[in-house]
Design a protein around this motif. Structure first.
Motif, PDB file in Angstrom:
ATOM      1  N   LEU A  20       4.399  -2.058  15.099  1.00  0.00           N
ATOM      2  CA  LEU A  20       5.405  -2.205  14.047  1.00  0.00           C
ATOM      3  C   LEU A  20       6.656  -1.403  14.384  1.00  0.00           C
ATOM      4  CD1 LEU A  20       6.062  -3.363  11.220  1.00  0.00           C
ATOM      5  CD2 LEU A  20       5.200  -1.206  10.309  1.00  0.00           C
ATOM      6  N   THR A  21       6.485  -0.207  14.909  1.00  0.00           N
ATOM      7  CA  THR A  21       7.622   0.617  15.311  1.00  0.00           C
ATOM      8  C   THR A  21       8.417  -0.077  16.419  1.00  0.00           C
ATOM      9  OG1 THR A  21       6.397   2.608  14.705  1.00  0.00           O
ATOM     10  CG2 THR A  21       8.297   2.902  16.149  1.00  0.00           C
ATOM     11  N   SER A  22       7.726  -0.667  17.370  1.00  0.00           N
ATOM     12  CA  SER A  22       8.411  -1.421  18.431  1.00  0.00           C
ATOM     13  C   SER A  22       9.151  -2.617  17.851  1.00  0.00           C
ATOM     14  CB  SER A  22       7.407  -1.909  19.473  1.00  0.00           C
ATOM     15  OG  SER A  22       6.840  -0.842  20.150  1.00  0.00           O
ATOM     16  N   TYR A  23       8.511  -3.317  16.927  1.00  0.00           N
ATOM     17  CA  TYR A  23       9.142  -4.471  16.292  1.00  0.00           C
ATOM     18  C   TYR A  23      10.412  -4.043  15.571  1.00  0.00           C
ATOM     19  CZ  TYR A  23       9.763  -8.624  13.378  1.00  0.00           C
ATOM     20  OH  TYR A  23      10.275  -9.739  12.769  1.00  0.00           O
ATOM     21  N   GLN A  24      10.322  -2.940  14.809  1.00  0.00           N
ATOM     22  CA  GLN A  24      11.489  -2.467  14.068  1.00  0.00           C
ATOM     23  C   GLN A  24      12.609  -2.017  15.012  1.00  0.00           C
ATOM     24  OE1 GLN A  24       9.436   0.367  11.394  1.00  0.00           O
ATOM     25  NE2 GLN A  24      10.420  -0.772   9.732  1.00  0.00           N
ATOM     26  N   SER A  25      12.252  -1.406  16.126  1.00  0.00           N
ATOM     27  CA  SER A  25      13.260  -0.981  17.099  1.00  0.00           C
ATOM     28  C   SER A  25      14.014  -2.177  17.666  1.00  0.00           C
ATOM     29  CB  SER A  25      12.608  -0.209  18.241  1.00  0.00           C
ATOM     30  OG  SER A  25      12.057   0.981  17.774  1.00  0.00           O
ATOM     31  N   ASN A  26      13.320  -3.274  17.862  1.00  0.00           N
ATOM     32  CA  ASN A  26      13.941  -4.468  18.437  1.00  0.00           C
ATOM     33  C   ASN A  26      14.614  -5.365  17.400  1.00  0.00           C
ATOM     34  OD1 ASN A  26      13.033  -3.681  20.949  1.00  0.00           O
ATOM     35  ND2 ASN A  26      11.174  -4.904  20.824  1.00  0.00           N
ATOM     36  N   ASN A  27      14.393  -5.127  16.107  1.00  0.00           N
ATOM     37  CA  ASN A  27      14.904  -6.011  15.057  1.00  0.00           C
ATOM     38  C   ASN A  27      15.665  -5.264  13.970  1.00  0.00           C
ATOM     39  OD1 ASN A  27      13.729  -8.776  15.744  1.00  0.00           O
ATOM     40  ND2 ASN A  27      11.948  -7.437  15.907  1.00  0.00           N
ATOM     41  N   ARG A  28      16.447  -4.280  14.356  1.00  0.00           N
ATOM     42  CA  ARG A  28      17.315  -3.537  13.433  1.00  0.00           C
ATOM     43  C   ARG A  28      16.561  -2.966  12.238  1.00  0.00           C
ATOM     44  NH1 ARG A  28      22.483  -7.619  13.477  1.00  0.00           N
ATOM     45  NH2 ARG A  28      22.864  -7.416  15.695  1.00  0.00           N
ATOM     46  N   GLN A  29      15.436  -2.384  12.498  1.00  0.00           N
ATOM     47  CA  GLN A  29      14.579  -1.714  11.504  1.00  0.00           C
ATOM     48  C   GLN A  29      13.995  -2.658  10.463  1.00  0.00           C
ATOM     49  OE1 GLN A  29      13.626   1.434  12.077  1.00  0.00           O
ATOM     50  NE2 GLN A  29      14.911   1.222  13.883  1.00  0.00           N
ATOM     51  N   ALA A  30      14.075  -3.966  10.698  1.00  0.00           N
ATOM     52  CA  ALA A  30      13.486  -4.928   9.760  1.00  0.00           C
ATOM     53  C   ALA A  30      11.975  -4.982   9.956  1.00  0.00           C
ATOM     54  CB  ALA A  30      14.089  -6.314   9.991  1.00  0.00           C
ATOM     55  N   LEU A  31      11.281  -5.315   8.885  1.00  0.00           N
ATOM     56  CA  LEU A  31       9.833  -5.502   8.938  1.00  0.00           C
ATOM     57  C   LEU A  31       9.545  -6.983   9.147  1.00  0.00           C
ATOM     58  CD1 LEU A  31       8.848  -3.287   5.896  1.00  0.00           C
ATOM     59  CD2 LEU A  31       8.517  -2.740   8.301  1.00  0.00           C
ATOM     60  N   PHE A  73       4.642 -11.667  15.423  1.00  0.00           N
ATOM     61  CA  PHE A  73       4.419 -10.220  15.530  1.00  0.00           C
ATOM     62  C   PHE A  73       3.116  -9.931  16.291  1.00  0.00           C
ATOM     63  CE2 PHE A  73       2.339  -6.507  13.401  1.00  0.00           C
ATOM     64  CZ  PHE A  73       3.139  -5.514  13.936  1.00  0.00           C
ATOM     65  N   LEU A  74       2.055 -10.641  15.935  1.00  0.00           N
ATOM     66  CA  LEU A  74       0.773 -10.441  16.617  1.00  0.00           C
ATOM     67  C   LEU A  74       0.857 -10.805  18.092  1.00  0.00           C
ATOM     68  CD1 LEU A  74      -1.739 -11.829  13.974  1.00  0.00           C
ATOM     69  CD2 LEU A  74      -1.504  -9.462  14.701  1.00  0.00           C
ATOM     70  N   ASN A  90       3.577 -11.166  20.145  1.00  0.00           N
ATOM     71  CA  ASN A  90       4.539 -10.447  20.983  1.00  0.00           C
ATOM     72  C   ASN A  90       4.357  -8.930  20.988  1.00  0.00           C
ATOM     73  OD1 ASN A  90       5.669 -12.884  21.630  1.00  0.00           O
ATOM     74  ND2 ASN A  90       7.341 -12.708  20.175  1.00  0.00           N
ATOM     75  N   TYR A  91       3.686  -8.383  19.993  1.00  0.00           N
ATOM     76  CA  TYR A  91       3.595  -6.925  19.913  1.00  0.00           C
ATOM     77  C   TYR A  91       2.166  -6.401  19.965  1.00  0.00           C
ATOM     78  CZ  TYR A  91       8.539  -7.033  18.977  1.00  0.00           C
ATOM     79  OH  TYR A  91       9.889  -7.232  19.090  1.00  0.00           O
ATOM     80  N   LEU A  92       1.252  -6.971  19.192  1.00  0.00           N
ATOM     81  CA  LEU A  92      -0.122  -6.462  19.190  1.00  0.00           C
ATOM     82  C   LEU A  92      -0.959  -7.015  20.343  1.00  0.00           C
ATOM     83  CD1 LEU A  92      -1.119  -6.355  15.437  1.00  0.00           C
ATOM     84  CD2 LEU A  92      -1.003  -4.460  17.031  1.00  0.00           C
ATOM     85  N   ARG A  93      -0.665  -8.231  20.755  1.00  0.00           N
ATOM     86  CA  ARG A  93      -1.446  -8.844  21.843  1.00  0.00           C
ATOM     87  C   ARG A  93      -0.584  -9.059  23.076  1.00  0.00           C
ATOM     88  NH1 ARG A  93      -3.905 -12.968  17.673  1.00  0.00           N
ATOM     89  NH2 ARG A  93      -5.506 -11.646  16.779  1.00  0.00           N
ATOM     90  N   ALA A  94       0.383  -8.215  23.281  1.00  0.00           N
ATOM     91  CA  ALA A  94       1.287  -8.362  24.422  1.00  0.00           C
ATOM     92  C   ALA A  94       0.515  -8.220  25.725  1.00  0.00           C
ATOM     93  CB  ALA A  94       2.390  -7.317  24.350  1.00  0.00           C
ATOM     94  N   VAL A 100      -2.791   3.865   7.307  1.00  0.00           N
ATOM     95  CA  VAL A 100      -1.701   4.373   8.148  1.00  0.00           C
ATOM     96  C   VAL A 100      -0.403   3.765   7.639  1.00  0.00           C
ATOM     97  CG1 VAL A 100      -3.104   4.733  10.218  1.00  0.00           C
ATOM     98  CG2 VAL A 100      -2.032   2.520   9.844  1.00  0.00           C
ATOM     99  N   ASN A 101       0.693   4.468   7.869  1.00  0.00           N
ATOM    100  CA  ASN A 101       2.000   3.941   7.464  1.00  0.00           C
ATOM    101  C   ASN A 101       3.057   4.342   8.484  1.00  0.00           C
ATOM    102  OD1 ASN A 101       1.463   6.552   5.636  1.00  0.00           O
ATOM    103  ND2 ASN A 101       3.613   6.508   6.248  1.00  0.00           N
ATOM    104  N   ASN A 102       4.182   3.631   8.448  1.00  0.00           N
ATOM    105  CA  ASN A 102       5.283   3.943   9.366  1.00  0.00           C
ATOM    106  C   ASN A 102       6.161   5.032   8.793  1.00  0.00           C
ATOM    107  OD1 ASN A 102       6.457   2.438   7.315  1.00  0.00           O
ATOM    108  ND2 ASN A 102       7.739   1.246   8.680  1.00  0.00           N
TER     109      ASN A 102
END
Length: 159
Positions: free
Chosen positions: A58-69, A80-81, A83-87, A157-159
């Motif tokens: 999620l942190t990587s996703y937010q870094s690449n998408n202007r802090q959007a969820l 998301f799954l 490109n980020y969790l199953r990369a 857990v939370n961001n």
């Protein structure tokens, strides 16, 4: 005098043999009782590690998408799954039941209470953070993820 000396044969008595077998049986019994609890704890540790992986992704996703969820739609989460969790062909599965299912819980902030099912669930709480096993309201860019543990309790857990 020779008649009084008894022939002492070397060996174990029946009591000694039974005692050794009883002790060995108790040791095996303790191992077989402790083994399922150890395996359950290992699976719960894996679930907690998976929850940490979600936050990292999620942190990587937010870094690449202007802090959007990622949006709570199935298409956005599929992206998301993938490109980020199953990369890189990595797997993201429950240690005993298969692929996780993300369940958006944007309004109700109650921790997961349902038992683990055949489809393990990770509950997503938008605008929330974790406080131990509880989920509390937070800022708009905050998201908490919670999952029921097999040994009891909730991993949050939370961001």
């Amino acid at each position: 005098m020779n008649g009084q000396l008894k022939n002492k044969e070397k060996g174990f008595t029946i009591i000694e043999v039974v005692l050794v077998l009883a002790i060995a049986g108790l040791i095996f019994l303790m191992v077989f009782i402790a083994l399922p609890a150890l395996q359950r704890n290992q699976r719960d540790t894996q679930r907690k590690n998976d929850m940490s992986r979600v936050i990292t992704a999620l942190t990587s996703y937010q870094s690449n998408n202007r802090q959007a969820l990622p949006a709570s739609t199935s298409a956005a989460y599929a992206l998301f799954l993938t490109n980020y969790l199953r990369a890189g062909g990595d797997t993201f599965q429950d240690p005993s039941s298969g692929n996780y299912k993300f369940v958006p819980k944007a309004i109700v902030r109650t921790a997961p209470t349902v038992a683990l099912s055949t489809t393990p669930e990770i509950w997503q709480y938008d605008k929330s953070t974790c406080s131990g096993e509880s989920i509390i309201a937070a800022g708009s860019n905050k998201v908490a993820f919670a999952a029921k543990l097999e040994g009891g309790g909730v991993a949050c857990v939370n961001n």
